[in-house]
Design a protein around this motif. Sequence first.
Motif, mmCIF file in Angstrom:
data_model
loop_
_atom_site.group_PDB
_atom_site.id
_atom_site.type_symbol
_atom_site.label_atom_id
_atom_site.label_comp_id
_atom_site.label_asym_id
_atom_site.label_seq_id
_atom_site.Cartn_x
_atom_site.Cartn_y
_atom_site.Cartn_z
ATOM 1 N N SER A 99 0.792 -1.235 0.000
ATOM 2 C CA SER A 99 0.000 0.000 0.000
ATOM 3 C C SER A 99 0.827 1.288 0.000
ATOM 4 O O SER A 99 0.256 2.370 -0.060
ATOM 5 C CB SER A 99 -0.963 0.008 1.189
ATOM 6 O OG SER A 99 -0.234 0.018 2.383
ATOM 7 N N VAL A 101 8.255 7.955 -3.362
ATOM 8 C CA VAL A 101 8.658 8.748 -4.530
ATOM 9 C C VAL A 101 9.483 9.955 -4.072
ATOM 10 O O VAL A 101 9.247 11.083 -4.475
ATOM 11 C CB VAL A 101 7.440 9.178 -5.396
ATOM 12 C CG1 VAL A 101 6.912 8.012 -6.211
ATOM 13 C CG2 VAL A 101 6.327 9.765 -4.551
ATOM 14 N N LYS A 109 -0.684 7.130 10.224
ATOM 15 C CA LYS A 109 0.050 7.463 11.453
ATOM 16 C C LYS A 109 -0.776 7.215 12.717
ATOM 17 O O LYS A 109 -0.270 7.333 13.823
ATOM 18 C CB LYS A 109 0.470 8.942 11.404
ATOM 19 C CG LYS A 109 1.453 9.231 10.285
ATOM 20 C CD LYS A 109 1.766 10.711 10.227
ATOM 21 C CE LYS A 109 2.663 11.027 9.033
ATOM 22 N NZ LYS A 109 2.667 12.442 8.695
ATOM 23 N N LEU A 159 -3.401 10.937 -2.809
ATOM 24 C CA LEU A 159 -4.738 10.704 -2.270
ATOM 25 C C LEU A 159 -4.770 9.249 -1.818
ATOM 26 O O LEU A 159 -4.640 8.336 -2.640
ATOM 27 C CB LEU A 159 -5.809 10.966 -3.335
ATOM 28 C CG LEU A 159 -7.266 10.732 -2.909
ATOM 29 C CD1 LEU A 159 -7.653 11.611 -1.715
ATOM 30 C CD2 LEU A 159 -8.222 11.002 -4.074
ATOM 31 N N ASN A 203 -6.431 7.817 1.929
ATOM 32 C CA ASN A 203 -7.748 7.640 2.558
ATOM 33 C C ASN A 203 -8.627 8.875 2.472
ATOM 34 O O ASN A 203 -9.782 8.858 2.881
ATOM 35 C CB ASN A 203 -7.561 7.214 4.012
ATOM 36 C CG ASN A 203 -6.969 5.828 4.089
ATOM 37 O OD1 ASN A 203 -7.579 4.863 3.638
ATOM 38 N ND2 ASN A 203 -5.756 5.729 4.610
HETATM 39 P P1 G4P Z 1 -5.055 10.662 3.761
HETATM 40 O O1 G4P Z 1 -4.877 12.104 4.072
HETATM 41 O O2 G4P Z 1 -5.351 10.432 2.280
HETATM 42 O O3 G4P Z 1 -6.070 10.010 4.639
HETATM 43 O O4 G4P Z 1 -3.659 9.983 3.921
HETATM 44 P P2 G4P Z 1 -2.871 9.260 5.115
HETATM 45 O O5 G4P Z 1 -3.294 9.814 6.415
HETATM 46 O O6 G4P Z 1 -2.989 7.802 4.856
HETATM 47 O O7 G4P Z 1 -1.417 9.778 4.745
HETATM 48 C C1 G4P Z 1 -0.599 10.517 5.590
HETATM 49 C C2 G4P Z 1 0.607 11.026 4.840
HETATM 50 O O8 G4P Z 1 1.190 10.013 4.040
HETATM 51 C C3 G4P Z 1 0.364 12.184 3.890
HETATM 52 O O9 G4P Z 1 1.543 12.933 3.764
HETATM 53 C C4 G4P Z 1 0.119 11.451 2.555
HETATM 54 O O10 G4P Z 1 0.340 12.296 1.449
HETATM 55 C C5 G4P Z 1 1.182 10.413 2.656
HETATM 56 N N1 G4P Z 1 0.972 9.186 1.881
HETATM 57 C C6 G4P Z 1 -0.103 8.363 1.875
HETATM 58 N N2 G4P Z 1 0.136 7.290 1.108
HETATM 59 C C7 G4P Z 1 1.389 7.445 0.607
HETATM 60 C C8 G4P Z 1 2.216 6.653 -0.258
HETATM 61 O O11 G4P Z 1 1.864 5.580 -0.736
HETATM 62 N N3 G4P Z 1 3.446 7.161 -0.527
HETATM 63 C C9 G4P Z 1 3.896 8.340 -0.033
HETATM 64 N N4 G4P Z 1 5.124 8.738 -0.394
HETATM 65 N N5 G4P Z 1 3.165 9.104 0.786
HETATM 66 C C10 G4P Z 1 1.921 8.652 1.093
HETATM 67 P P3 G4P Z 1 2.152 13.842 4.908
HETATM 68 O O12 G4P Z 1 2.461 13.091 6.149
HETATM 69 O O13 G4P Z 1 1.212 14.976 5.067
HETATM 70 O O14 G4P Z 1 3.529 14.232 4.286
HETATM 71 P P4 G4P Z 1 4.139 15.529 3.638
HETATM 72 O O15 G4P Z 1 3.080 16.173 2.776
HETATM 73 O O16 G4P Z 1 4.542 16.439 4.758
HETATM 74 O O17 G4P Z 1 5.253 15.026 2.807
#
Ligand code: G4P
Length: 197
Positions: A18, A22, A101, A127, A129
């Motif tokens: 899942s 990148v 998280k 995108l 969840n």
């Molecule tokens: P949701 O908002 O769609 O519900 O997402 P979720 O809580 O599952 O994701 C939490 C963080 O992880 C988000 O970034 C999201 O962009 C990132 N993420 C989710 N799936 C993937 C994946 O398969 N690969 C990568 N690389 N990232 C993923 P964030 O913690 O806000 O990070 P950032 O924007 O500060 O880099």
Amino acid sequence: MDFLKKKIRDEGVILSDSVLKVDSFLNHQIDPVLMQEIGKEFARLFQHEKITKVLTIESSGIAPGLMTALQLGVPVVFARKRMSLTLAGDLLTASIYSFTKQETNEISVSQKYVTPDDRVLIIDDFLANGQAALGLAEIVQKAGATVVGFGIVIEKSFQKGSELLRSRGFRVESLARIGSLEKGKVQFIEESEVVNA
Ligand code: G4P
């Protein structure tokens, strides 16, 4: 966006069934030429929508958000995940739960920068969840502004987010739609396979 799909195929690292890493062009090092192309594509897709503002969330949404705003000729605002000393006054907030998280975070945007007459395009890198996307939409709605749609760089179509947003009537444009990461292989959903998008 064949350029983006090629980048994902060539440089993406599949960490599990899942999660796709990148870091070489989107989440850590950023490829500016790719971001420029992404900005042009979102601007093309939403060109008739009279967008007045792009809204994204720190940190990885900022690069594609900025390039889209540049192409559309409008400002970009990014929601903050942590309170800033300088972010005072009237704030629009939303609580977002991260399944990844397993924690809830409050995101905020100053009321000064999203106003009732705004037509807002929400941009994000992933995108999954859909919780961050829904939180951003909630902020726009609290401001009395209009969500025109979502521009997503990488949609993981096998998770709940895309269905959740589309079922609420939002327009979602994703530049790469991943149907599966199983068996260590990225499987894209091609446009011809997209039903009811
Ligand atoms: P949701 O908002 O769609 O519900 O997402 P979720 O809580 O599952 O994701 C939490 C963080 O992880 C988000 O970034 C999201 O962009 C990132 N993420 C989710 N799936 C993937 C994946 O398969 N690969 C990568 N690389 N990232 C993923 P964030 O913690 O806000 O990070 P950032 O924007 O500060 O880099």
